[in-house]
Every structure is written in structure tokens, then in C-alpha cells.
Scaffold this motif. Sequence first.
Motif, short mmCIF file in Angstrom:
data_model
loop_
_atom_site.label_atom_id
_atom_site.label_comp_id
_atom_site.label_asym_id
_atom_site.label_seq_id
_atom_site.Cartn_x
_atom_site.Cartn_y
_atom_site.Cartn_z
N VAL A 66 -15.45 -56.69 -80.44
CA VAL A 66 -14.17 -56.31 -81.03
C VAL A 66 -14.23 -54.89 -81.58
CG1 VAL A 66 -12.62 -56.79 -82.96
CG2 VAL A 66 -13.43 -58.65 -81.51
N GLY A 115 -8.96 -63.04 -75.69
CA GLY A 115 -8.77 -62.04 -76.71
C GLY A 115 -9.62 -62.27 -77.95
N ALA A 116 -9.62 -61.27 -78.83
CA ALA A 116 -10.49 -61.30 -80.01
C ALA A 116 -10.05 -62.35 -81.02
CB ALA A 116 -10.51 -59.92 -80.66
N ILE A 156 -6.36 -59.15 -87.38
CA ILE A 156 -6.07 -58.80 -85.99
C ILE A 156 -4.60 -59.06 -85.67
CG2 ILE A 156 -6.56 -59.37 -83.57
CD1 ILE A 156 -9.43 -59.97 -84.40
N ASP A 163 -2.45 -56.47 -87.01
CA ASP A 163 -2.84 -55.13 -86.55
C ASP A 163 -3.34 -54.27 -87.71
OD1 ASP A 163 -3.32 -53.24 -84.59
OD2 ASP A 163 -1.33 -52.34 -84.75
N LEU A 219 -11.60 -53.08 -79.41
CA LEU A 219 -10.35 -53.05 -80.16
C LEU A 219 -10.25 -51.86 -81.10
CD1 LEU A 219 -7.76 -54.74 -80.53
CD2 LEU A 219 -8.89 -55.88 -82.45
N LEU A 220 -11.40 -51.51 -81.71
CA LEU A 220 -11.39 -50.42 -82.69
C LEU A 220 -11.91 -49.11 -82.13
CD1 LEU A 220 -12.69 -52.42 -85.80
CD2 LEU A 220 -10.32 -52.04 -85.07
#
Length: 414
Positions: free
Chosen positions: A37, A169-170, A98, A101, A41-42
Motif C-alpha cells: 500500500v 484493493g488495499a 483509505i 482518502d 497507493l502512497l
Amino acid sequence: MTVLETPHLPPTFNRLAWSNLAAQSAEQIALAAAPIVAVLLLGVGEGQTGLLQTALTLPFVLFAIPAGLLADRISRRWLMAGAEALRAAALLAILLLIGLDRLTLPLLALSGFIAVCGTVAYSVAAPALVPSLVSPQQLPAANSRIELARTVAFAGGPALGGVLVGWVGAAPAFGFAAALSVIAVVLLSGIHEPARIPAPRRHPLREIREGAAFVLHHPLLRPVFVTQFIFNTAWFVMLAVFVPYAVRRFGLSASGIGTVLAMYGAGMVVGALLATRVMRRLAFGAVIGLGPVTGFAAAVVMALTTFIPTPWLAALSFFLLGVGPILWVISTTTLRQSVTPPRLLGRVSAINIMSYGARPLGSALGAIVGGLFGAEACLYLAVAIFGTQALVILMSPAVSLARQPEMVSEAAKA
């Protein structure tokens, strides 16, 4: 019934075993999902993921001893349930961040740190709880069951975490891990823990000294602790250089390296499945010595790859490093539970976990020696260190034990 026969384990222990499987699986899925993640994601880089991994390992150093104190003062079952609930809350916090957001690397590291604090408390309290749920004759079988659950989670959890992040997904990955933690809490709530004699409240430092003195002065536990510390150092010296060494020496791809490393988990599963049978057929002390000796043999096999560059030898080395040491964990946990007064079990378990502090030492040693002299030098160094830990245990009275020691009473003195 003899000490090493495989007895039928009581239902209350089976609830603990299932809880342990759920808790260990939650931990491994979350530990695998966190760096994925962070990167996907980051968008963080290697240095930042290294800081994240540091945050996820620090609780073992910082909170093992305080968790041991709590395990000797309050109900171990409720400590484990509270710790697992804490982990579930931390994982749900990541899920919520998450969804909103709002997840950042510091928040991911903080939530992960809190979740691992729950892991530490659970890991310290579980070995201290087991002797109150089963008879002394059932301890080897019970510890085998606990280690089998941990091994299955260790082998399958990271892969499952990666698959969950990749497929759904995370957020669902962390949600699934949180659900497993909740299941662990529910299972723990149904366990009957026998009441213990309340321990007198003293200064925490005095209680820590009491636990440390018991381990360091005990003729059986001292060499076990020293051996484990040296083993962890050698193991991480080898791990520190294996991936770049495997790419250069064997020409392995990422999937090939993953396959070789997976042999470690396969060896752990095989060792856990065979543990009760091995302990029934060999002297108790022989099983204790088997793990360190197998570790030395595995290091020698890995060093042979510097002369015979084949990944098959590396895979055999990792398999041996899984089989032998899991027998070590099961036999030495049984030894620790047998010779430690119940009032000290939490602190003694915590001190055992502190031997994991050798892991960053081994990683640093591997990085320094590997950087100065190459990976081959690290593999030879690992052979020497693994040889040292084998000598320590083989020269100790622990390997002379014909059978599992009798359980000590609460009146035993440290």
C-alpha cells in the motif's frame, strides 16, 4: 501415558489454537499489505518503506518486557483478547483512512505500530497461557499445534495479503485482516482460564530483574537464550545478502528467488507436522540440539553454493532452516514452560522474544561485511556464527535431558 505420547487436546485449548491461527494470519496479511500500500497507493520509495518496516518491528523491542509484566499480573486470556482488539481497531483505522482518502505514510506507520503492539502482547501471553489449559504431558503436542498455526500463517499470509491487495484493493485486505482479529477475540472469550494466585505488586524494575535473573541464572534456560540470540544473528547475516547474491550467482528472477525463499516456509510446515512424532521417538535433549545443528548444516549447504552455483542447494538450505529450528522452538518452549514457575511465565516469555533484537544486529553485520568483502564472505561468516550457536547448546546440560522436565510448582524460587 508417557510424556511424549500424543494426547487428545482439550476443547478449551483448541479454541486457543484456532484463535492463534486467526491472529497470526491477520498479522501476516497486514504486514504484507502495508508496504504494498505504501508503494502503490502512497508512492513512497525504498528509504521510506524501510522506515515503515522499522516502525512495524520496534514494538518487539520496546514493549515485550512491559507485556510480560502484564501477563504475570492480569488474566492472560483477557490480555490477549485486548491486544487482538487493539490490532483490529488499528487495522480498521487504516481501512477508514483509505476510504476517506486521508491515508498518509505517517498515519500508516502509526496505525501499523499500534497493531504490532497488539501482536507483541498476544505473542508474549500465549506461551504463558498454554500450561494452564493442558496437562504437562500434553505440552509438546500443544506447542506443536500452536507453531503449526503460526507456520501456516507465516507461509500463506504474505502471499494472501499480496493477492488481496492486487485483486480487490488495499482497503478490503486490511478489512479482512481486521475481521480475522475479531474472530480471534471471539474465540478467546470462550476460553476458561484457571484462576492464578495473585502476585504481590512490586516495583516494575524489580519484577523485570526477577525474570531476567531467572533466565540468565538457570542452567537450562541460559544456554537456550544465548543459542537463540546467536542463531538470529547468523540467520539475518545470511538473509541480508541472499537476494543480490542469488541474482548474481544463480541468475534467478524475482519469482525464482521467491520460490527458493518459500522453501523456508515449507520446511517449517513439515517440521511442525513431524514435531510430536520426533519428540516421541528421540530423547528430549536430542530434539533441543537438533535445531541448532540443522541450522549449522543449512549454513554449510548455503556456503557450498559459492563452489557449486545451483539454486537447488540454496533451496535445500532454506528448507533445513525451516525444519530444524521449528523443532527447536517447540522443544524449547516446552522446556521453558516446564521449568518456569507460573508466576514468571509472562516475563520469561518476554525475555525470550527479546532475543529477536539480534535480528537488526545480524542485518547490520551482513550489510557491513557484504559491502566490504562481498556476499561470499557473509555466507562464510554465517557458517562460523551458526557453528558457534551449535557448540553453545551442545555443551549445555539441555541436550542431556532424557525427557521433558517435571513441571515446577508456584513455590519454586528464582
